[in-house]
Motif scaffolding. Structure first.
Motif, mmCIF file in Angstrom:
data_model
loop_
_atom_site.group_PDB
_atom_site.id
_atom_site.type_symbol
_atom_site.label_atom_id
_atom_site.label_comp_id
_atom_site.label_asym_id
_atom_site.label_seq_id
_atom_site.Cartn_x
_atom_site.Cartn_y
_atom_site.Cartn_z
ATOM 1 N N ARG A 111 72.162 75.643 13.089
ATOM 2 C CA ARG A 111 72.203 76.369 11.822
ATOM 3 C C ARG A 111 71.374 77.650 11.918
ATOM 4 N NH1 ARG A 111 73.889 73.414 7.370
ATOM 5 N NH2 ARG A 111 72.560 74.712 6.079
ATOM 6 N N THR A 112 71.755 78.617 11.127
ATOM 7 C CA THR A 112 71.060 79.901 11.120
ATOM 8 C C THR A 112 69.628 79.749 10.618
ATOM 9 O OG1 THR A 112 73.178 80.908 10.632
ATOM 10 C CG2 THR A 112 71.268 82.285 10.352
ATOM 11 N N THR A 113 69.381 78.782 9.762
ATOM 12 C CA THR A 113 68.024 78.597 9.239
ATOM 13 C C THR A 113 67.037 78.267 10.358
ATOM 14 O OG1 THR A 113 68.541 76.280 8.750
ATOM 15 C CG2 THR A 113 68.780 77.856 6.959
ATOM 16 N N HIS A 114 67.495 77.543 11.375
ATOM 17 C CA HIS A 114 66.608 77.221 12.494
ATOM 18 C C HIS A 114 66.278 78.484 13.296
ATOM 19 C CE1 HIS A 114 67.233 73.077 11.508
ATOM 20 N NE2 HIS A 114 68.531 73.151 11.765
ATOM 21 N N LEU A 115 67.251 79.346 13.465
ATOM 22 C CA LEU A 115 67.027 80.615 14.160
ATOM 23 C C LEU A 115 66.066 81.499 13.369
ATOM 24 C CD1 LEU A 115 67.747 82.585 16.447
ATOM 25 C CD2 LEU A 115 69.687 83.322 15.073
ATOM 26 N N VAL A 116 66.262 81.569 12.064
ATOM 27 C CA VAL A 116 65.378 82.375 11.213
ATOM 28 C C VAL A 116 63.960 81.797 11.222
ATOM 29 C CG1 VAL A 116 64.969 83.103 8.825
ATOM 30 C CG2 VAL A 116 67.271 83.220 9.792
ATOM 31 N N THR A 117 63.836 80.475 11.305
ATOM 32 C CA THR A 117 62.518 79.852 11.367
ATOM 33 C C THR A 117 61.765 80.290 12.613
ATOM 34 O OG1 THR A 117 63.329 77.934 10.151
ATOM 35 C CG2 THR A 117 61.307 77.636 11.403
#
Length: 135
Positions: A111-117
């Motif tokens: 998920r993109t949220t993991h990349l943003v994290t």
């Protein structure tokens, strides 16, 4: 009457045993060091494809943060949570201020949220030089 000196056979032949030992030691050294360098890149993740991807050249050690499809974070083969990853990146930045570089290897199914994290953790650690790996 002249004295005759007889030379032994050991002086005329060259022993290759020490040379072979050194070659085998060098071979083992290079095999071991190559294995450690590639260990981080061997994790099975499917990287997304980019049409304009270019290899980067940089003097120094590059750190790889790997994100699995299930959202787990790995750094140097160890699993980290989001907060512990940020703390680890901060300590790495303190050891090499201004020159630390991070390459984020996110699976295309993550998920993109993991990349943003991970990107946010890099920013919190003052690491501004981070890239996202593609094929």
């Amino acid at each position: 009457m002249p004295v005759q000196i007889k030379k032994g056979l050991s002086g005329s032949s060259l022993s290759l045993t020490p040379l072979i030992d050194v070659v085998f030691l060098l071979l083992i050294f290079f095999l071991v060091t190559t294995r450690f360098e590639e260990e981080e890149r061997d994790m099975a993740v499917n990287l997304p494809k980019a049409s304009a991807a270019e290899p980067t050249i940089f003097p120094g050690k590059e750190i790889f943060v790997t994100i699995t499809p299930t959202g787990e974070y790995f750094l140097d083969g160890k699993q980290y949570s989001a907060s512990s990853l940020e703390n680890e990146l901060k300590s790495l930045y303190e050891n090499n201020p201004g020159k630390q570089r991070v390459k984020i290897r996110a699976d295309e199914e993550s998920r993109t949220t993991h990349l943003v994290t991970v990107m946010n953790a890099c920013n919190q650690a003052n690491i501004r030089d981070y890239t996202i790996a593609t094929e």
